[in-house]
Design a protein around this motif. Structure first.
Motif, PDB file in Angstrom:
ATOM      1  N   PHE A  82      24.921 -10.124 -28.884  1.00 38.67           N
ATOM      2  CA  PHE A  82      23.519 -10.463 -28.613  1.00 38.67           C
ATOM      3  C   PHE A  82      22.945 -11.242 -29.797  1.00 38.67           C
ATOM      4  CE2 PHE A  82      24.207  -6.554 -26.058  1.00 38.67           C
ATOM      5  CZ  PHE A  82      24.040  -7.134 -24.811  1.00 38.67           C
ATOM      6  N   PRO A  83      22.049 -12.199 -29.529  1.00 43.89           N
ATOM      7  CA  PRO A  83      21.652 -13.158 -30.574  1.00 43.89           C
ATOM      8  C   PRO A  83      20.520 -12.727 -31.493  1.00 43.89           C
ATOM      9  CG  PRO A  83      20.690 -13.796 -28.478  1.00 43.89           C
ATOM     10  CD  PRO A  83      21.558 -12.592 -28.202  1.00 43.89           C
ATOM     11  N   SER A  84      19.862 -11.597 -31.202  1.00 38.62           N
ATOM     12  CA  SER A  84      18.693 -11.244 -31.999  1.00 38.62           C
ATOM     13  C   SER A  84      18.721  -9.774 -32.405  1.00 38.62           C
ATOM     14  CB  SER A  84      17.400 -11.524 -31.219  1.00 38.62           C
ATOM     15  OG  SER A  84      17.296 -10.650 -30.105  1.00 38.62           O
ATOM     16  N   ARG A  85      17.977  -9.456 -33.449  1.00 33.12           N
ATOM     17  CA  ARG A  85      17.901  -8.062 -33.916  1.00 33.12           C
ATOM     18  C   ARG A  85      17.293  -7.144 -32.853  1.00 33.12           C
ATOM     19  NH1 ARG A  85      15.551  -6.491 -39.801  1.00 33.12           N
ATOM     20  NH2 ARG A  85      17.482  -7.584 -40.371  1.00 33.12           N
ATOM     21  N   PRO A  86      16.209  -7.527 -32.152  1.00 32.37           N
ATOM     22  CA  PRO A  86      15.677  -6.642 -31.117  1.00 32.37           C
ATOM     23  C   PRO A  86      16.704  -6.315 -30.027  1.00 32.37           C
ATOM     24  CG  PRO A  86      14.026  -8.261 -31.699  1.00 32.37           C
ATOM     25  CD  PRO A  86      15.281  -8.677 -32.408  1.00 32.37           C
ATOM     26  N   LEU A  87      17.472  -7.327 -29.582  1.00 32.59           N
ATOM     27  CA  LEU A  87      18.471  -7.070 -28.545  1.00 32.59           C
ATOM     28  C   LEU A  87      19.615  -6.214 -29.088  1.00 32.59           C
ATOM     29  CD1 LEU A  87      18.709 -10.481 -26.641  1.00 32.59           C
ATOM     30  CD2 LEU A  87      17.784  -8.318 -25.793  1.00 32.59           C
ATOM     31  N   ARG A  88      19.998  -6.444 -30.327  1.00 25.21           N
ATOM     32  CA  ARG A  88      21.052  -5.623 -30.927  1.00 25.21           C
ATOM     33  C   ARG A  88      20.583  -4.185 -31.065  1.00 25.21           C
ATOM     34  NH1 ARG A  88      23.249  -9.930 -35.584  1.00 25.21           N
ATOM     35  NH2 ARG A  88      24.449 -11.223 -34.112  1.00 25.21           N
ATOM     36  N   SER A  89      19.343  -4.005 -31.446  1.00 32.12           N
ATOM     37  CA  SER A  89      18.811  -2.651 -31.559  1.00 32.12           C
ATOM     38  C   SER A  89      18.749  -1.974 -30.193  1.00 32.12           C
ATOM     39  CB  SER A  89      17.414  -2.674 -32.186  1.00 32.12           C
ATOM     40  OG  SER A  89      16.903  -1.352 -32.303  1.00 32.12           O
ATOM     41  N   LEU A  90      18.351  -2.722 -29.170  1.00 33.66           N
ATOM     42  CA  LEU A  90      18.316  -2.156 -27.817  1.00 33.66           C
ATOM     43  C   LEU A  90      19.721  -1.753 -27.384  1.00 33.66           C
ATOM     44  CD1 LEU A  90      16.703  -1.466 -25.299  1.00 33.66           C
ATOM     45  CD2 LEU A  90      17.000  -3.830 -24.523  1.00 33.66           C
ATOM     46  N   SER A  91      20.712  -2.572 -27.732  1.00 30.24           N
ATOM     47  CA  SER A  91      22.098  -2.240 -27.429  1.00 30.24           C
ATOM     48  C   SER A  91      22.517  -0.947 -28.126  1.00 30.24           C
ATOM     49  CB  SER A  91      23.020  -3.388 -27.861  1.00 30.24           C
ATOM     50  OG  SER A  91      24.384  -3.021 -27.763  1.00 30.24           O
ATOM     51  N   LEU A  92      22.172  -0.804 -29.408  1.00 25.71           N
ATOM     52  CA  LEU A  92      22.536   0.406 -30.157  1.00 25.71           C
ATOM     53  C   LEU A  92      21.828   1.636 -29.606  1.00 25.71           C
ATOM     54  CD1 LEU A  92      22.533  -1.015 -33.800  1.00 25.71           C
ATOM     55  CD2 LEU A  92      24.513  -0.446 -32.377  1.00 25.71           C
ATOM     56  N   GLN A  93      20.583   1.467 -29.178  1.00 24.72           N
ATOM     57  CA  GLN A  93      19.876   2.592 -28.577  1.00 24.72           C
ATOM     58  C   GLN A  93      20.504   2.959 -27.225  1.00 24.72           C
ATOM     59  OE1 GLN A  93      15.404   2.561 -29.081  1.00 24.72           O
ATOM     60  NE2 GLN A  93      15.857   0.581 -30.038  1.00 24.72           N
ATOM     61  N   GLY A  94      21.042   1.959 -26.529  1.00 23.10           N
ATOM     62  CA  GLY A  94      21.759   2.245 -25.291  1.00 23.10           C
ATOM     63  C   GLY A  94      23.050   3.006 -25.544  1.00 23.10           C
ATOM     64  N   LEU A  95      23.790   2.619 -26.600  1.00 24.21           N
ATOM     65  CA  LEU A  95      25.012   3.344 -26.964  1.00 24.21           C
ATOM     66  C   LEU A  95      24.685   4.775 -27.372  1.00 24.21           C
ATOM     67  CD1 LEU A  95      26.887   0.600 -29.031  1.00 24.21           C
ATOM     68  CD2 LEU A  95      27.449   1.396 -26.727  1.00 24.21           C
ATOM     69  N   ASN A  96      23.603   4.935 -28.132  1.00 25.08           N
ATOM     70  CA  ASN A  96      23.157   6.263 -28.541  1.00 25.08           C
ATOM     71  C   ASN A  96      22.841   7.120 -27.310  1.00 25.08           C
ATOM     72  OD1 ASN A  96      22.336   8.197 -30.548  1.00 25.08           O
ATOM     73  ND2 ASN A  96      20.204   7.673 -30.123  1.00 25.08           N
ATOM     74  N   ALA A  97      22.140   6.521 -26.343  1.00 17.71           N
ATOM     75  CA  ALA A  97      21.787   7.249 -25.120  1.00 17.71           C
ATOM     76  C   ALA A  97      23.024   7.629 -24.322  1.00 17.71           C
ATOM     77  CB  ALA A  97      20.844   6.404 -24.268  1.00 17.71           C
ATOM     78  N   HIS A  98      23.985   6.720 -24.241  1.00 17.91           N
ATOM     79  CA  HIS A  98      25.222   7.021 -23.518  1.00 17.91           C
ATOM     80  C   HIS A  98      25.935   8.215 -24.152  1.00 17.91           C
ATOM     81  CE1 HIS A  98      28.923   6.274 -21.229  1.00 17.91           C
ATOM     82  NE2 HIS A  98      29.563   6.519 -22.375  1.00 17.91           N
ATOM     83  N   GLU A  99      25.992   8.248 -25.477  1.00 16.08           N
ATOM     84  CA  GLU A  99      26.715   9.336 -26.155  1.00 16.08           C
ATOM     85  C   GLU A  99      25.971  10.665 -26.050  1.00 16.08           C
ATOM     86  OE1 GLU A  99      29.694   8.976 -26.895  1.00 16.08           O
ATOM     87  OE2 GLU A  99      29.711   6.800 -26.684  1.00 16.08           O
ATOM     88  N   PHE A 100      24.640  10.663 -26.215  1.00 17.51           N
ATOM     89  CA  PHE A 100      23.965  11.953 -26.033  1.00 17.51           C
ATOM     90  C   PHE A 100      23.910  12.317 -24.553  1.00 17.51           C
ATOM     91  CE2 PHE A 100      19.717   9.557 -26.432  1.00 17.51           C
ATOM     92  CZ  PHE A 100      19.255   9.798 -25.146  1.00 17.51           C
ATOM     93  N   GLY A 101      24.090  11.324 -23.675  1.00 18.18           N
ATOM     94  CA  GLY A 101      24.231  11.623 -22.252  1.00 18.18           C
ATOM     95  C   GLY A 101      25.482  12.453 -21.979  1.00 18.18           C
TER      96      GLY A 101
END
Length: 241
Positions: A82-101
């Motif tokens: 992903f080309p921007s910090r906001p999108l990268r952060s959203l991606s990391l928050q998605g990975l975090n959600a998947h793992e605590f899921g």
């Protein structure tokens, strides 16, 4: 809270920063930000959950949990595409959600029981009902192969394929449950990552031309469908797959 979420959100939105994205995402503050979110979601268990974020371009690890903590590599191929910090952060928050899921919705005892029984030449909890004649024969052949100590190859293939199928379907289940329970940023992050995962799987004919094994093609198509509800078939392939 371990860190100011308002400050973290401001830094996420900054166009320019004195620190690189690698430094920002691997910082103690950002790990604390994700830890707060994970602990809030898993508070029903009354246990401490620690999220550790590293930034290593040479490590192919994406993310995983051992059900006591979560490890994320910020420089994984998906997030860094992903080309921007906001999108990268959203991606990391998605990975975090998947793992605590997984912590919330994966039934580990059942998973281990299934593979323990399969390794012993039995189905868990029992052989499926309503099988056709051919399916009955295949089921019996699977169990026979699992008990054949003279040829370890079929046993290895069956176990590896069963693990792959289980992981793909379990990931889809966890994403659906987590997205329903947390429909805001966690759900958007999960959806963002899943669409990107599906995009990196080659077109069907491209996989055939590269002589990828049949069962790997099927698994790749299943990953695409589970994650994005569609298949990459730009060449309009219409064959056995």
């Amino acid at each position: 809270m371990r860190t100011s979420h308002l400050t973290i959100r401001k830094r996420i939105l900054e166009e320019k920063s004195k620190i690189t994205d690698e430094q920002f995402f691997a910082s103690r503050e950002y790990s604390g930000f994700l830890t707060d979110i994970a602990e809030s979601a898993t508070k029903r268990y009354n246990r401490t959950v620690r999220v550790t974020v590293k930034a290593d371009h040479d490590d192919e690890t994406v993310a995983y949990t051992d059900f006591t903590g979560i490890m994320i590599n910020a420089c994984n191929e998906i997030t860094w595409s992903f080309p921007s910090r906001p999108l990268r952060s959203l991606s990391l928050q998605g990975l975090n959600a998947h793992e605590f899921g997984h912590m919330l919705f994966t039934d580990n005892p059942v998973w281990h029981s299934f593979f323990r029984r399969l390794s012993a030449g039995r189905f868990y909890p029992r052989k499926p009902d309503g099988l056709s004649r051919d399916q009955e024969l295949h089921a019996d052949e699977i169990l026979e192969a699992m008990l054949d100590n003279n040829d370890p190859v079929p046993r290895s293939v069956i176990l590896n394929t069963a693990h792959a199928l289980s992981n793909i379907l379990e990931d889809g289940y966890v994403d659906a449950k987590c997205s329903s329970a947390y429909p805001g940023t966690p759900a958007r992050g999960i959806a963002l990552n899943n669409l990107r995962y599906a995009e990196v799987v080659p077109d069907i004919e491209a996989m055939i031309n590269r002589k990828i094994y049949d069962h790997n093609i099927i698994l790749n198509l299943l990953i695409q469908y589970v994650r994005a509800r569609e298949l990459n078939n730009l060449s309009d392939y219409d064959g056995e797959y």
